[in-house]
Every structure is written in C-alpha cells, then in structure tokens.
Design a protein around this motif. Sequence first.
Motif, PDB file in Angstrom:
ATOM      1  N   SER A  53       0.834  -0.970   0.002  1.00 21.43           N
ATOM      2  CA  SER A  53       0.003   0.011  -0.163  1.00 21.43           C
ATOM      3  C   SER A  53       0.886   1.356  -0.213  1.00 21.43           C
ATOM      4  N   GLY A  54       0.357   2.206  -0.406  1.00 17.65           N
ATOM      5  CA  GLY A  54       1.129   3.768  -0.279  1.00 17.65           C
ATOM      6  C   GLY A  54       1.328   4.341   1.157  1.00 17.65           C
ATOM      7  N   SER A  55       0.653   3.549   2.225  1.00 13.81           N
ATOM      8  CA  SER A  55       1.177   4.272   3.554  1.00 13.81           C
ATOM      9  C   SER A  55       2.647   4.346   4.005  1.00 13.81           C
ATOM     10  N   ILE A  56       3.097   5.248   4.738  1.00 16.84           N
ATOM     11  CA  ILE A  56       4.208   5.390   5.237  1.00 16.84           C
ATOM     12  C   ILE A  56       4.799   4.353   5.891  1.00 16.84           C
ATOM     13  N   THR A  57       4.260   3.488   6.740  1.00 14.91           N
ATOM     14  CA  THR A  57       4.834   2.432   7.220  1.00 14.91           C
ATOM     15  C   THR A  57       5.110   1.502   6.170  1.00 14.91           C
ATOM     16  N   ASP A  58       4.352   1.087   5.158  1.00 17.40           N
ATOM     17  CA  ASP A  58       4.553   0.183   4.042  1.00 17.40           C
ATOM     18  C   ASP A  58       5.966   0.770   3.321  1.00 17.40           C
ATOM     19  N   GLN A  59       6.152   2.185   3.136  1.00 21.74           N
ATOM     20  CA  GLN A  59       7.171   2.684   2.399  1.00 21.74           C
ATOM     21  C   GLN A  59       8.398   2.310   3.392  1.00 21.74           C
ATOM     22  N   LEU A  60       8.306   2.706   4.531  1.00 21.21           N
ATOM     23  CA  LEU A  60       9.435   2.217   5.512  1.00 21.21           C
ATOM     24  C   LEU A  60      10.076   0.951   5.475  1.00 21.21           C
ATOM     25  N   THR A  61       8.896  -0.016   5.543  1.00 17.02           N
ATOM     26  CA  THR A  61       9.294  -1.606   5.332  1.00 17.02           C
ATOM     27  C   THR A  61       9.918  -1.811   3.995  1.00 17.02           C
ATOM     28  N   ARG A  62       9.612  -1.138   3.139  1.00 19.22           N
ATOM     29  CA  ARG A  62      10.185  -1.380   1.803  1.00 19.22           C
ATOM     30  C   ARG A  62      11.636  -0.835   1.581  1.00 19.22           C
ATOM     31  N   GLN A  63      11.765   0.356   2.016  1.00 17.69           N
ATOM     32  CA  GLN A  63      12.848   1.009   2.061  1.00 17.69           C
ATOM     33  C   GLN A  63      13.982   0.363   3.251  1.00 17.69           C
ATOM     34  N   HIS A  64      13.645  -0.097   4.309  1.00 16.37           N
ATOM     35  CA  HIS A  64      14.764  -0.634   5.230  1.00 16.37           C
ATOM     36  C   HIS A  64      14.641  -2.176   4.892  1.00 16.37           C
TER      37      HIS A  64
END
Length: 175
Positions: A53-64
């Motif tokens: 999803s586009g949520s910030i938490t998912d973005q952080l999960t993909r980033q880290h």
Amino acid sequence: MSSPRAIIQIVITGSRILGKAFLEAGRQAAKNARSPAQGAVGGDVAGVGHASSGSITDQLTRQHRMTLDEAHLILNVKRGEEMEKILTHYEHLFKANSPPPPPPKPTTPAPKAKTVGVFHSHYLQSKVVRARERIESEAKMMTEDAQKSTAEATADSSSHPPPPPPPPPPSSGSS
C-alpha cells in the motif's frame, strides 16, 4: 532370446525412461522460472512483499527491507519501549557481534596461550544496525505525524475569522 539382444533392449528402455524424466524435469523448471513460488523465503524479506500500500509504514518497510515487528524481535524490545532502552539493547548487540580489537604486539616473545574462540558476525551486526534504523525511522515518522496534527489543530482553531464588528448604532437625529 540372446543375451546381447536383451542387454540392448534394457539399455534402450532405460534411455527412454531417463529421457522422459529429464524432459519432464526441464518442463517443470521452465514453469517454475516463469512464476514465483508462493510464500517462498529468498529474494524477498518476509513481510516486505506484502507492504504494497502507499502508507508511510509500508514505504519504510520496503525502504529498510524489514518490518517493524522484525526490528523489535532483533533488538529484543517490545513495542512502545522508550528509545533509551532500545539504544541500550542496540549497543549491547552491536558490541557483542563486533570483532575484537587486535591484541598489542608484545616486545618479548611470550609462550603460546590457548585462546578461547571469540565469535563475531558482520551479518548479525548489520541486522542490528538496520533494526535500529527501522525503529528510529518509525519513531521519527510518528513524531512528525503528531507535530502535524498539533499544528493542524492549532491552525484550525486560529483560522476562524474574527467576528465582524458590531453595526453602528442607528442615528436618531433631525437632519
């Protein structure tokens, strides 16, 4: 039936069976290469593939490349722990997986002492660092969200225009 003829038939039959087995194995390998396995661990970190999803938490999960739960498990802390305790666990695990400093060179040759094996792991040390970064980025994101909501609440209460001035009293005069 003669012995050489029977041997040749056995070899030909065995070759056919092996040929069919290799052909089927090749087909299965090609099929597996076209579609990724469901639930396989390997190219993707567990949980990261589901962060779509586009949520910030998912973005952080993909980033880290690590979920927040995984980061908490690595550092052996619970959700909601204060940052000081998280950093204490981080420092302990980082030092525990660091290579020992090289011993000082003696000026006189000393007898060989039996050394106890000290193990370190660059892989585990990097996982500990990534876990701390993931938790810190989540905490930073949460504080930014809290600041934004506080700023919005303040802006909402101050954004109301002041009430209009009262109308002037009607003049009762003879003009």
